[in-house]
Enzyme design. Structure first.
Site, PDB file in Angstrom:
ATOM      1  N   ALA A  48       0.828  -1.211   0.000  1.00  7.14           N
ATOM      2  CA  ALA A  48       0.000   0.000   0.000  1.00  7.14           C
ATOM      3  C   ALA A  48       0.860   1.259   0.000  1.00  7.14           C
ATOM      4  CB  ALA A  48      -0.951   0.006   1.190  1.00  7.14           C
ATOM      5  N   CYS A  49       1.926   1.253   0.781  1.00  8.17           N
ATOM      6  CA  CYS A  49       2.803   2.434   0.848  1.00  8.17           C
ATOM      7  C   CYS A  49       3.541   2.641  -0.468  1.00  8.17           C
ATOM      8  CB  CYS A  49       3.768   2.316   2.019  1.00  8.17           C
ATOM      9  SG  CYS A  49       2.929   2.336   3.622  1.00  8.17           S
TER      10      CYS A  49
END
Length: 157
Positions: A48-49
């Site tokens: 996600a990051c």
């Protein structure tokens, strides 16, 4: 646990002095006169990051055209940020806040719901800061996917 700070538009952005992925100290005051988009993310090189960081990289040109610079802040150590920047071609500053002092000053570290459990950790958040160092937008607890497009639209970039 200490009470979490929630920053509101119109308040001064808390200053910081953090090392970037090259080991260079960066202070908020160094960017006075520039408009900033500062995003806090939980951990470099996680799915996600990485999505969020790469979407910010893809949006640096339209954001720059609208007068904004991008900065990412996480708890990761400088060497991991260097690997993250190199691996994913991230050209903006990635700042290391391992003791979470800056996270706490911005209200981006504290209790959160993670898959139904209450845990203490990084609360994914983005701040838009004007050239005078005042918060224009404070977006807490956002989702990584699609968030950057929302910021670009919000800023008319």
């Amino acid at each position: 646990m200490t009470e979490r700070v929630i920053l509101e538009p119109g308040t001064p952005a808390p200053d910081f002095a953090l090392l970037d992925q090259d080991g260079t100290e960066r202070k908020l005051s160094d960017f006075r006169g520039e408009k900033l988009v500062i995003f806090f993310y939980p951990q470099a090189m996680t799915p996600a990051c990485t999505t969020e960081a790469c979407e910010f990289q893809e949006s640096t040109a339209p954001l720059a055209a609208a007068g904004y610079r991008v900065i990412g802040i996480s708890r990761d150590k400088v060497d991991k940020l260097r690997r993250f920047a190199d691996r994913d071609g991230l050209k903006y500053p990635l700042l290391s806040d391992p003791d979470t002092a800056t996270h706490r000053a911005y209200g981006t570290f504290g209790e959160k719901n993670s898959y139904g459990r209450i845990v203490e950790g990084v609360i994914r958040s983005t701040f838009v800061i004007d050239a005078d160092g005042t918060i224009e937008h404070a977006l807490y607890n956002i989702k990584a996917t699609g968030h950057v497009a929302r910021i670009v639209k919000l800023l008319g970039a």
